[in-house]
Design an enzyme around this catalytic site. Sequence first.
Site, short mmCIF file in Angstrom:
data_model
loop_
_atom_site.label_atom_id
_atom_site.label_comp_id
_atom_site.label_asym_id
_atom_site.label_seq_id
_atom_site.Cartn_x
_atom_site.Cartn_y
_atom_site.Cartn_z
N HIS A 135 0.85 -1.18 0.00
CA HIS A 135 0.00 0.00 0.00
C HIS A 135 0.89 1.24 0.00
O HIS A 135 2.12 1.16 0.15
CB HIS A 135 -0.95 0.01 1.20
CG HIS A 135 -2.19 -0.81 0.96
ND1 HIS A 135 -3.11 -0.50 -0.02
CD2 HIS A 135 -2.65 -1.94 1.58
CE1 HIS A 135 -4.09 -1.39 0.00
NE2 HIS A 135 -3.83 -2.28 0.96
N ASP A 165 -0.12 7.06 -3.73
CA ASP A 165 -1.21 6.69 -4.63
C ASP A 165 -1.50 7.75 -5.67
O ASP A 165 -1.64 7.45 -6.87
CB ASP A 165 -2.49 6.43 -3.83
CG ASP A 165 -2.51 5.06 -3.16
OD1 ASP A 165 -1.60 4.26 -3.44
OD2 ASP A 165 -3.43 4.80 -2.37
#
Length: 385
Positions: A135, A165
Amino acid sequence: MTYELGQGTGPLKGVRVVEIAGIGPGPHACMILADLGADVIRVERPGGQMLAGGAKNLLNRGRPSVALNLKDPEAIATIRTLVADADVLVEGMRPGVAERLGIGPADLEQVNPRLVYGRMTGWGQHGPLAHAAGHDMNYIAITGALFGLGQDKTKPHFPTNLLGDFGGGSTYLVIGILAALLEAKVSGRGQVVDAAIVDGTAHLNAMTAAFVGEGTFKEERAANLLDGGAPFYDVYETSDGRHMSVGALEPQFWAMFIKLLGIEDVVPGQYDLDRYDEMRTLFADTFRARTQAEWVEVFEGTDACVAGIVPISEAAEHPHLKARGTFVTKDDLLQPVPAPRFSRTEATLSTPPSPAPGSHTREALAAWGIADVDGLLERGVAVQT
């Protein structure tokens, strides 16, 4: 819902994008493309996946949702048909998964040689970690970016998932897609865009890498000019428990800052390093004497480079953002407008996020030229919710 192609208003009007739905940066990239006018069709698995859907998920705005069972060969054939007339495909699966499904780059090149194939991953398509889960904070951890974040000497602090991200991930995917589209207009051939968050984050951090190379950067938190090491580039609490951001770097901005703060006769010199602790205490004590609103009235609109820190729920009401229309309420959702802005081909918001995966299966597939949509639905290849 009545769905038609070519309704976008931005500079990408007419560009067709097939999105194999994922979470986070892939949807954000496709939101940007849709915001800028592209026709994007979002292909989801029946039932969706965690963190990927819902009527208020703004990352899914601007495009219809169709649900296809990708384990069915007919669904794969449907994707290949969609791709035949598309300019871009975006997927965010682990390396090798698209190939096993039969929709990898080599498979789709046979269908459409000019297709730009965008791949969004954390680790990239190759390397020792390519097949591992991860992540945002994991990706930015190994690039050197997370190490220096925050003003806490004892440990780094991560900025939710904005840096990896969306900063190093979706933004770079969109840059890559647009560059590849331009090149395809010349060559007539598409190519794979391998957008890895580790690569994008490292690239974002080029200035810090330069400072390290020059030997002017300390690899510790709150020890450098822009990380809280300098008292005049930091955050200070006000009397009501809110905060002000101070970025008075240049000498002229520094002079304005200390004048408006009312301490120009007692403050140490801007680069008197030995007195930085004294300076920081002076700033902190002074800011704590008034509320944020009072300090905003003093500083906002000046060249002191000071601004109040507000939560996103209040940002839309800030006078500057309100004047620019940076946020709008549409479909009962407060949301940011498309960015950047264009002088001639203005980008505007279109449809709201799909309430559920497959909300527009019938209409969207028909609009994209898929034959026998009712048959696909009857056979369970496609699902309409």
